[in-house]
Design an enzyme around this catalytic site. Structure first.
Site, PDB file in Angstrom:
ATOM      1  N   GLY A  45       0.859  -1.178   0.000  1.00 43.37           N
ATOM      2  CA  GLY A  45       0.000   0.000   0.000  1.00 43.37           C
ATOM      3  C   GLY A  45       0.889   1.218   0.000  1.00 43.37           C
ATOM      4  CB  THR A  46       1.485   3.764  -2.123  1.00 39.36           C
ATOM      5  OG1 THR A  46       0.219   3.693  -2.742  1.00 39.36           O
ATOM      6  CG2 THR A  46       2.411   2.770  -2.744  1.00 39.36           C
ATOM      7  CB  THR A  47       0.550   8.098  -0.965  1.00 36.39           C
ATOM      8  OG1 THR A  47       1.432   7.649  -1.981  1.00 36.39           O
ATOM      9  CG2 THR A  47       0.985   9.441  -0.455  1.00 36.39           C
ATOM     10  CE  LYS A  61      -3.151   2.248   0.023  1.00 36.61           C
ATOM     11  NZ  LYS A  61      -2.418   2.973  -1.005  1.00 36.61           N
ATOM     12  CB  ALA A 108       3.284   2.838  -6.081  1.00 36.17           C
TER      13      ALA A 108
END
Lengths: 225, 282
Positions: free
Chosen positions: B49-51, B82, B224
């Site tokens: 998972g990213t930002t 997230k 991403a």
């Protein structure tokens, strides 16, 4: 060499039961009842810090009377059981019934095998989607498990308080009426105000965690009508 | 991990020296349910998972995270979440290996709830931030094999009446930030957008708009990070944490904000684009 005196098993059980009952009778009573808005739990408890009623899980509450340290130990064991079960399975798999069975096992084992029985009576209750789905499990010091409907009374004066409750409580009443009935049943001829009481509500609708303590102000408001 | 092991209530009685107290993580360990730390996997194969970002405003904190998870150059999930409530007055956002990160969040949420029920009162905000720090640190062996988990933690400090936010590194290092924090692959771009747009008297609305803008710009620069998906109606998860507690912003609200943002961007960039096309033709 010393030989233990022979004591008949009947006598031994009776002595233990008497001992536990005496311990429980020293404390004050507690009432729980189902209402349209949720399950009302109401205890006579002048302490603001040592609680008799508490949250176990999303829809499950716990109440105990008798010796504080003993039922508090059971309360924590119940929270651990529920949280671990919810963690390793799913939140909806945590049920009052299996918890009540587990409690009955513990109390039964302690009653027969330990030096002294636990001087407690506990209640495990779960809120349903409607009042017919509400569950009240009353567990005695010897592990006797009773599944009650409508309302449940714990403690020394259970019979007298229960009699008063039978007259005061009616099916489908509101939470406010439930609190009034429970307080009236606990008080009898005396009077109790918010400071002498510990009141909580397991709400029928709402967010995930349904357990809510009612503040003194709310209780006073409820009792005033 | 002993999968599906049932823990009976009578096994929850501990002698005083072994009693885990209100610590749920310790209880899970004692029950033999603690997940094994994966260390031999190559981190690139698992979804990441990213930002995510957190911005302090005058009445609390706004947290936001994009919805993309990637494995190498593949998009493995379009609508992963997230940003999560940690408890009533705090939230946690995660970046890094998705599986361990989600497990970390679940355990963290339970840890706070368990403490609150056993002790009868919630953990302080500082205490929650420290708990998370310990959990990230215990994940270090997995982080070393490419499965790092880096959370953001933010909450409303009811004792002080203000929003606070915390950033972490993979060793569990805990850093309280004053204005904003960001984590994940797009954090550099998102953080810069917030840095330029931040002011001490931001309102909740302005803070939400700023986080959306930051995620949009991060998605523009970082493959991403997922941008808003108007077709599938997948928008970032945005939550405001104020005195009233953790409140997630509704998708309809976010959609309107994005439409407004696109209109604003089109108005400033549209003319530029026309000039550019004409210029190449001549």
């Amino acid at each position: 060499m010393t030989m233990p005196f022979y004591v008949a098993p009947e006598q031994m059980m009776k002595d233990r039961a008497d001992y536990a009952r005496k311990g429980i009778a020293r404390g004050r009573s507690l009432v729980a009842c189902t209402t349209a808005d949720g399950i009302v739990l109401c205890a006579e408890n002048p302490s603001r810090l040592l609680r008799k009623i508490s949250e176990i899980y999303d829809r499950i509450a716990f109440a105990g009377v008798g010796k504080y340290n003993e039922f508090d130990q059971l309360r924590i064991a119940g929270i651990r059981h529920a949280d671990l079960k919810g963690y390793s399975f799913s939140r909806e798999d945590v049920e009052a019934r299996s918890l009540a069975n587990n409690y009955a096992q513990i109390l039964g084992n302690v009653f027969t095998h330990e030096m002294k029985p636990m001087e407690v009576e506990i209640l495990v209750t779960e809120i349903g989607a409607d009042p017919s789905g509400d569950q009240l499990f009353h567990i005695l010091y010897d592990g006797t498990l009773v599944d009650e409907t409508g309302f449940s009374v714990l403690g020394g004066d259970a019979e007298v308080v229960g009699e008063r409750m039978r007259e005061a409580w009616s099916e489908g009443c509101t939470a406010q009426e439930g609190v009034v009935a429970a307080v009236g049943a606990l008080a009898g001829e005396n009077s109790l105000d918010a400071g002498d009481l510990e009141v909580a509500l397991l709400e029928r609708t709402g967010p995930r965690r349904r357990f809510r303590r009612l503040s003194d102000d709310t209780v006073t408001e409820f009792l005033a009508g | 991990m002993a999968a599906g092991k049932v823990h009976a209530v009578n096994q929850s009685h501990f002698p005083p020296e072994d009693d885990p107290g209100p610590d749920f993580a310790a209880l899970v360990r004692q029950a033999g349910l603690w997940p094994d730390t994966p260390t031999s996997l190559s981190g690139a194969e698992v979804p990441h998972g990213t930002t995510c970002v957190a911005v302090r405003h005058s009445d609390g904190v706004v947290m936001a995270g994009d919805r993309r998870a990637t494995s190498g150059n593949f998009i493995s999930h379009r609508s992963i979440e997230k940003v999560f409530p940690a408890d009533q007055h705090s939230g946690v956002a995660i970046a890094g290996a998705a599986g361990p990160a989600l497990e970390l969040v679940r355990l963290f949420q339970l840890q706070l709830e368990h403490y609150e029920k056993v002790e009868g009162s919630p953990v302080s905000l500082e205490g929650k931030a420290n708990q998370l720090s310990q959990m990230v640190r215990s994940h270090l062996p997995a982080a070393m094999s490419g499965m790092a988990v880096v959370p953001l933690f933010a909450g409303f400090d009811t004792a002080r009446g203000l929003g606070r936010l915390f950033q972490y590194d993979i060793t569990g290092g805990r850093y309280e930030e004053h204005d904003y924090a960001s984590a994940g692959s797009g954090s550099l771009h998102a953080g810069t957008v917030i840095k330029l747009g931040w002011s001490p008297d931001l309102s909740v609305d302005e803070a939400i708009d700023l986080t959306l803008r930051s995620l949009l710009e991060a998605a523009d620069e970082d493959s991403a990070t997922g941008g808003p998906d108007m077709l599938r109606r997948i928008f970032p998860v945005v939550a405001n944490i104020g005195e009233a507690g953790f409140e997630r912003v509704a998708d309809d609200d976010l959609e309107q904000r994005f439409v407004a943002l696109f209109e604003q961007l089109a108005a400033t960039r549209g003319a530029e684009r026309d000039n550019f096309v004409e210029g190449t033709n001549s």
